[in-house]
Write an enzyme that holds these catalytic residues in place. Structure first.
Site, PDB file in Angstrom:
ATOM      1  N   HIS A 107       0.841  -1.215   0.000  1.00 26.03           N
ATOM      2  CA  HIS A 107       0.000   0.000   0.000  1.00 26.03           C
ATOM      3  C   HIS A 107       0.871   1.257   0.000  1.00 26.03           C
ATOM      4  CE1 HIS A 107      -3.304  -2.443   2.322  1.00 26.03           C
ATOM      5  NE2 HIS A 107      -3.075  -2.916   1.120  1.00 26.03           N
ATOM      6  N   TYR A 111       1.240   4.409  -3.447  1.00 25.17           N
ATOM      7  CA  TYR A 111       1.044   5.862  -3.587  1.00 25.17           C
ATOM      8  C   TYR A 111       2.230   6.485  -4.318  1.00 25.17           C
ATOM      9  CZ  TYR A 111      -2.183   4.707   0.238  1.00 25.17           C
ATOM     10  OH  TYR A 111      -3.143   4.130   1.017  1.00 25.17           O
TER      11      TYR A 111
HETATM   12 MN   MN3 Z   1      -4.179  -2.660   6.770  1.00 29.23          MN
HETATM   13 MN   MN3 Z   2      -2.786  -0.344   4.441  1.00 30.11          MN
END
Ligand code: MN3
Ligand code: MN3
Length: 331
Positions: A107, A111
Site C-alpha cells: 500500500h 502511492y
Molecule cells: Mn491494513
Molecule cells: Mn494499508
C-alpha cells in the site's frame, strides 16, 4: 561460553507454528483471504489518468490526500503490524499479522507509483515535506504509534489497546483520504488511481475485520470491570482522533467544498470500526454520498469472500466488499 551452560529453568523454549491444529478459529480464513487478494500497483494503468490530471483543478487536495495515506500505511507497515505480531501470543495469528504487514508495504509503495506517474519530482518532494509539517497528520500518527509502541510482553490489555488502535487506523482514519479518489473515480475522474485505492480499501476491510475479531477474542477474556474501563479508554481515544480528523478534513478539503460530505463518511466509518471491535456505534446514522459508497462496487471485479472458504485456491479477479462480505456467522 558460560551462556551455553546457563540454568535450564531460565531457558526460553522455542515453539514451532503448527497449522495442523487450529489455535485461533479464523486465522486460516484470514490467511487465505489476504493471499487471494494479492495485487501490485503496477498492474493498474495509472498512466491513463495523466491526461485528465493535467487539467484537474484540485491537484493540491489530491496530492495531500495521497501524502497522508502514505504516512499512515508507512506506520502500519513499520510499527503497527510489526509490534502487534511481535507480542501476539498465538503463532497462527502472528503469521497472519505478518502477512498483513507485507500488504501494508505494498500500500505504502503504491502511492509512490501514483505520484511518480502524475507528478514532477519537485511536487513529490513538496508533498513529503508537507507530510512532515502537517500538525493534524502528525498528531494522528503520534497517537496511534504511541499505543503500538506501548505493548508489553504477556500483557493482554496493552495488546488489546494496540489492536483497537489498529482498527481505528484501518477502518476509520484512512477514510478521510479514501473519500476523494472514490468520489472522483465514481464520476469517471482519475479512475485508475481510484482503482488502486479500491484495492487498498479491500485489504483494509479484511484487516479491520480480522484484527477486530482477534481483539474481541482478547476482550472477552476480561472481567466486566476491566471491559468497562477499556471501553471508556476506547471511546475517549476515538473521540480525540475524531476531533483531530475534523480539523484535518477542513484543512485539506478547503478548496473543494467537500468537507461536510467527507466528515459524514468519516463518521460512518468510525461506526464501522466500533462494530469490527464488537462495540456500540457512537454516531447517529446519516446519509453518505452514494458515489463514494459505490466507489468499490464500480471497480468491475467479481468475487465472494467466505463462500470460497475450502474451495480450491484460485487467484480470482476480486470484487467489492460489502456489508455482507464478512458475515462471520457463516463460519
Ligand atoms: Mn491494513
Ligand atoms: Mn494499508
Amino acid at each position: 561460553m558460560s551462556n551455553l551452560n546457563s540454568n535450564p529453568i531460565e531457558e526460553k523454549v522455542f515453539e514451532a507454528v503448527n497449522w495442523n491444529r487450529p489455535t485461533s478459529p479464523l486465522a486460516q480464513v484470514f490467511w487465505d483471504q489476504q493471499w487471494r487478494q494479492i495485487w501490485f500497483p503496477e498492474e493498474i494503468a495509472v498512466s491513463k489518468d495523466v491526461k485528465q490530471w493535467q487539467t484537474f483543478e484540485n491537484q493540491d487536495t489530491y496530492k495531500k490526500v495521497f501524502g497522508g495515506l502514505t504516512l499512515l500505511d508507512t506506520i502500519q507497515t513499520n510499527i503497527g503490524m510489526n509490534e502487534i505480531a511481535k507480542y501476539n501470543p498465538d503463532l497462527q495469528e502472528k503469521a497472519v499479522l505478518t502477512v498483513f504487514g507485507s500488504f501494508e508495504a505494498i500500500h505504502a509503495k503504491s502511492y509512490s507509483y501514483i505520484f511518480t506517474t502524475l507528478c514532477t519530482n519537485t511536487e513529490i518532494d513538496e508533498i513529503y515535506s508537507w507530510v512532515q509539517k502537517n500538525e493534524y497528520l502528525q498528531y494522528k500518527a503520534a497517537r496511534i504509534s504511541e499505543v503500538y509502541s506501548s505493548i508489553q510482553e504477556n500483557d493482554p490489555v496493552s495488546l488489546w489497546k494496540a489492536k483497537f488502535a489498529s482498527v481505528m487506523l484501518e477502518s476509520f482514519l484512512f477514510y478521510s483520504g479514501f473519500f476523494y479518489p472514490l468520489y472522483l473515480g465514481g464520476q469517471g475522474i482519475l479512475r485508475n488511481s481510484a482503482e488502486v485505492i479500491s484495492l487498498i480499501l479491500r485489504d483494509e476491510s479484511t484487516h479491520g475485520i480480522a484484527i477486530g475479531f482477534f481483539a474481541q477474542n482478547i476482550f472477552n477474556t476480561f472481567s466486566k470491570e476491566l471491559q468497562d474501563e477499556l471501553k471508556v479508554w476506547g471511546y475517549e481515544f476515538l473521540n480525540d482522533l475524531y476531533q483531530n480528523e475534523m480539523k484535518y478534513t477542513d484543512d485539506i478539503y478547503a478548496e473543494t467544498g467537500l468537507s461536510r460530505e467527507v466528515k459524514a463518511y468519516v463518521r460512518y466509518n468510525a461506526n464501522k470500526a466500533l462494530m469490527n471491535l464488537g462495540l456500540d456505534t457512537m454516531f447517529p446514522e446519516e446519509e453518505v454520498n452514494p458515489i463514494v459508497m459505490n466507489g468499490i462496487a464500480n471497480t468491475g471485479s467479481t468475487y465472494d469472500f467466505f463462500s470460497q472458504k475450502g474451495a480450491t485456491y484460485a487467484v480470482a479477479k476480486v470484487a467489492p466488499i460489502t456489508d455482507d462480505t464478512f458475515d462471520l456467522s457463516n463460519c
